[in-house]
Design an enzyme around this catalytic site. Structure first.
Site, PDB file in Angstrom:
ATOM      1  N   GLY A  45      33.414  31.075  39.865  1.00  0.00           N
ATOM      2  CA  GLY A  45      34.515  31.560  39.046  1.00  0.00           C
ATOM      3  C   GLY A  45      35.023  32.888  39.590  1.00  0.00           C
ATOM      4  O   GLY A  45      34.343  33.534  40.407  1.00  0.00           O
ATOM      5  N   GLN A  50      39.071  41.170  38.929  1.00  0.00           N
ATOM      6  CA  GLN A  50      38.082  41.349  40.011  1.00  0.00           C
ATOM      7  C   GLN A  50      38.769  41.535  41.369  1.00  0.00           C
ATOM      8  O   GLN A  50      38.140  42.006  42.316  1.00  0.00           O
ATOM      9  CB  GLN A  50      37.110  40.159  40.075  1.00  0.00           C
ATOM     10  CG  GLN A  50      36.203  40.064  38.865  1.00  0.00           C
ATOM     11  CD  GLN A  50      35.257  38.887  38.945  1.00  0.00           C
ATOM     12  OE1 GLN A  50      35.618  37.777  38.610  1.00  0.00           O
ATOM     13  NE2 GLN A  50      34.043  39.118  39.414  1.00  0.00           N
ATOM     14  N   CYS A  94      27.382  37.870  38.990  1.00  0.00           N
ATOM     15  CA  CYS A  94      28.793  38.265  38.998  1.00  0.00           C
ATOM     16  C   CYS A  94      29.134  38.754  40.396  1.00  0.00           C
ATOM     17  O   CYS A  94      28.380  39.548  40.978  1.00  0.00           O
ATOM     18  CB  CYS A  94      29.035  39.371  37.970  1.00  0.00           C
ATOM     19  SG  CYS A  94      30.754  39.897  37.883  1.00  0.00           S
ATOM     20  N   LEU A  95      30.271  38.299  40.910  1.00  0.00           N
ATOM     21  CA  LEU A  95      30.655  38.706  42.268  1.00  0.00           C
ATOM     22  C   LEU A  95      30.997  40.198  42.315  1.00  0.00           C
ATOM     23  O   LEU A  95      30.998  40.781  43.392  1.00  0.00           O
ATOM     24  CB  LEU A  95      31.832  37.855  42.757  1.00  0.00           C
ATOM     25  CG  LEU A  95      31.522  36.355  42.880  1.00  0.00           C
ATOM     26  CD1 LEU A  95      32.787  35.562  43.209  1.00  0.00           C
ATOM     27  CD2 LEU A  95      30.437  36.098  43.931  1.00  0.00           C
ATOM     28  N   HIS A 136      32.276  33.720  30.675  1.00  0.00           N
ATOM     29  CA  HIS A 136      32.063  34.892  31.542  1.00  0.00           C
ATOM     30  C   HIS A 136      33.415  35.368  32.109  1.00  0.00           C
ATOM     31  O   HIS A 136      33.707  36.572  32.122  1.00  0.00           O
ATOM     32  CB  HIS A 136      31.092  34.490  32.666  1.00  0.00           C
ATOM     33  CG  HIS A 136      30.851  35.495  33.727  1.00  0.00           C
ATOM     34  ND1 HIS A 136      29.606  36.059  33.960  1.00  0.00           N
ATOM     35  CD2 HIS A 136      31.663  36.050  34.663  1.00  0.00           C
ATOM     36  CE1 HIS A 136      29.692  36.891  34.966  1.00  0.00           C
ATOM     37  NE2 HIS A 136      30.930  36.905  35.423  1.00  0.00           N
ATOM     38  N   GLU A 137      34.249  34.396  32.548  1.00  0.00           N
ATOM     39  CA  GLU A 137      35.536  34.769  33.160  1.00  0.00           C
ATOM     40  C   GLU A 137      36.510  35.319  32.117  1.00  0.00           C
ATOM     41  O   GLU A 137      37.216  36.297  32.378  1.00  0.00           O
ATOM     42  CB  GLU A 137      36.155  33.572  33.897  1.00  0.00           C
ATOM     43  CG  GLU A 137      35.301  32.980  35.017  1.00  0.00           C
ATOM     44  CD  GLU A 137      34.775  34.012  36.004  1.00  0.00           C
ATOM     45  OE1 GLU A 137      35.426  35.043  36.201  1.00  0.00           O
ATOM     46  OE2 GLU A 137      33.680  33.776  36.558  1.00  0.00           O
ATOM     47  N   HIS A 140      35.866  38.845  31.437  1.00  0.00           N
ATOM     48  CA  HIS A 140      36.450  39.761  32.434  1.00  0.00           C
ATOM     49  C   HIS A 140      37.864  40.188  32.009  1.00  0.00           C
ATOM     50  O   HIS A 140      38.264  41.336  32.223  1.00  0.00           O
ATOM     51  CB  HIS A 140      36.556  39.080  33.800  1.00  0.00           C
ATOM     52  CG  HIS A 140      35.327  39.194  34.660  1.00  0.00           C
ATOM     53  ND1 HIS A 140      34.817  40.406  35.085  1.00  0.00           N
ATOM     54  CD2 HIS A 140      34.529  38.248  35.223  1.00  0.00           C
ATOM     55  CE1 HIS A 140      33.747  40.193  35.853  1.00  0.00           C
ATOM     56  NE2 HIS A 140      33.545  38.895  35.955  1.00  0.00           N
TER      57      HIS A 140
HETATM   58  O1  K1U Z   1      32.927  36.084  37.681  1.00  0.00           O
HETATM   59  C1  K1U Z   1      32.266  36.104  38.693  1.00  0.00           C
HETATM   60  O2  K1U Z   1      31.941  37.149  39.187  1.00  0.00           O
HETATM   61  C2  K1U Z   1      31.822  34.817  39.352  1.00  0.00           C
HETATM   62  C3  K1U Z   1      30.421  34.407  38.954  1.00  0.00           C
HETATM   63  C4  K1U Z   1      30.545  33.401  37.828  1.00  0.00           C
HETATM   64  C5  K1U Z   1      29.325  33.072  37.030  1.00  0.00           C
HETATM   65  C6  K1U Z   1      28.112  32.800  37.605  1.00  0.00           C
HETATM   66  C7  K1U Z   1      27.013  32.480  36.827  1.00  0.00           C
HETATM   67  C8  K1U Z   1      27.143  32.418  35.480  1.00  0.00           C
HETATM   68  C9  K1U Z   1      28.334  32.717  34.900  1.00  0.00           C
HETATM   69  C10 K1U Z   1      29.438  33.021  35.668  1.00  0.00           C
HETATM   70  C11 K1U Z   1      29.746  33.793  40.174  1.00  0.00           C
HETATM   71  O3  K1U Z   1      30.218  32.848  40.717  1.00  0.00           O
HETATM   72  S1  K1U Z   1      28.287  34.526  40.751  1.00  0.00           S
HETATM   73  C12 K1U Z   1      27.789  33.466  42.080  1.00  0.00           C
HETATM   74  C13 K1U Z   1      27.181  32.182  41.632  1.00  0.00           C
HETATM   75  O4  K1U Z   1      26.823  32.053  40.489  1.00  0.00           O
HETATM   76  C14 K1U Z   1      27.013  31.048  42.579  1.00  0.00           C
HETATM   77  C15 K1U Z   1      27.290  31.173  43.891  1.00  0.00           C
HETATM   78  C16 K1U Z   1      27.123  30.090  44.744  1.00  0.00           C
HETATM   79  C17 K1U Z   1      26.697  28.876  44.272  1.00  0.00           C
HETATM   80  C18 K1U Z   1      26.391  28.751  42.938  1.00  0.00           C
HETATM   81  C19 K1U Z   1      26.554  29.834  42.089  1.00  0.00           C
HETATM   82 ZN    ZN Z   2      31.871  38.125  36.909  1.00  0.00          ZN
END
Ligand code: K1U
Ligand code: ZN
Length: 174
Positions: A45, A50, A94-95, A136-137, A140
């Site tokens: 996401g 972001q 979270c990225l 989560h998004e 944000h």
């Molecule tokens: O919003 C963001 O920063 C993105 C975030 C979203 C998220 C992850 C986990 C739970 C709720 C919301 C991410 O994508 S973090 C990276 C991640 O979870 C992932 C990366 C590669 C493969 C699978 C998952």
């Molecule tokens: Zn996030």
């Protein structure tokens, strides 16, 4: 075009975002850039703040299996219209907070209404990882991070780590 992802702490990640009144080519290009940025990260996401844009736009694709077809979703002005009483705990990341993970409890199922990339109003119920990710998004867009659900001490510890990471990255750039 891939865009740089802001790292916490950053004031732009704490602001409530503005609704998108009308879709135009610039906003559609932003959505495309966000999907490219999300897949490259990699992530499941991404929300417009972001990448430094304070508009109510999120993208997500929670299809996990590599052999399955991707399902990129672009949501303008998404809002939760119903939430289950049943809760679910998921270890979130979270990225904008790299390499930090913590359990967060949220409604297990949510119904979300949004405007899609073609300007059509859509409504769908989400469960599992999709429900966690879309909440989560949307958080944000309201200036809320998953660490805001944690105890203050844990939140401060993660924030200190991020301040250090940002200093190191700035030093590497100079
Ligand atoms: O919003 C963001 O920063 C993105 C975030 C979203 C998220 C992850 C986990 C739970 C709720 C919301 C991410 O994508 S973090 C990276 C991640 O979870 C992932 C990366 C590669 C493969 C699978 C998952
Ligand atoms: Zn996030």
């Amino acid at each position: 075009m891939k865009r740089p992802i802001l790292i916490h702490p950053d004031p732009r990640l704490k602001k409530a975002c503005d609704s998108v009144p009308d879709l135009d080519d610039e906003l559609r290009a932003l959505a495309d850039d966000m999907l490219e940025t999300m897949y490259a990260a990699p992530g499941i996401g991404l929300a417009a703040p972001q990448v430094g844009v304070l508009s109510r736009l999120i993208v997500l694709d929670c299809v996990k299996a590599e052999e399955a077809a991707p399902r990129p979703l672009v949501m303008f002005n998404p809002r939760v219209t119903a939430s289950s009483e049943l809760m679910n705990v998921y270890e979130e990341g979270c990225l904008s907070i790299p390499d930090q993970y913590a359990d967060v409890e949220r409604p297990a199922e949510v119904e979300v209404e949004w405007t899609d990339r073609d300007g059509h109003l859509r409504k769908e119920a989400f469960g599992g990882l999709w429900a966690t990710c879309v909440q989560h998004e949307i958080d944000h867009l309201d200036g809320k991070l998953f660490i805001d659900y944690l105890k203050p001490l844990k939140r401060q510890m993660i924030t200190r780590k991020m301040v250090k990471l940002k200093k190191e990255r700035a030093r590497e750039k100079a």
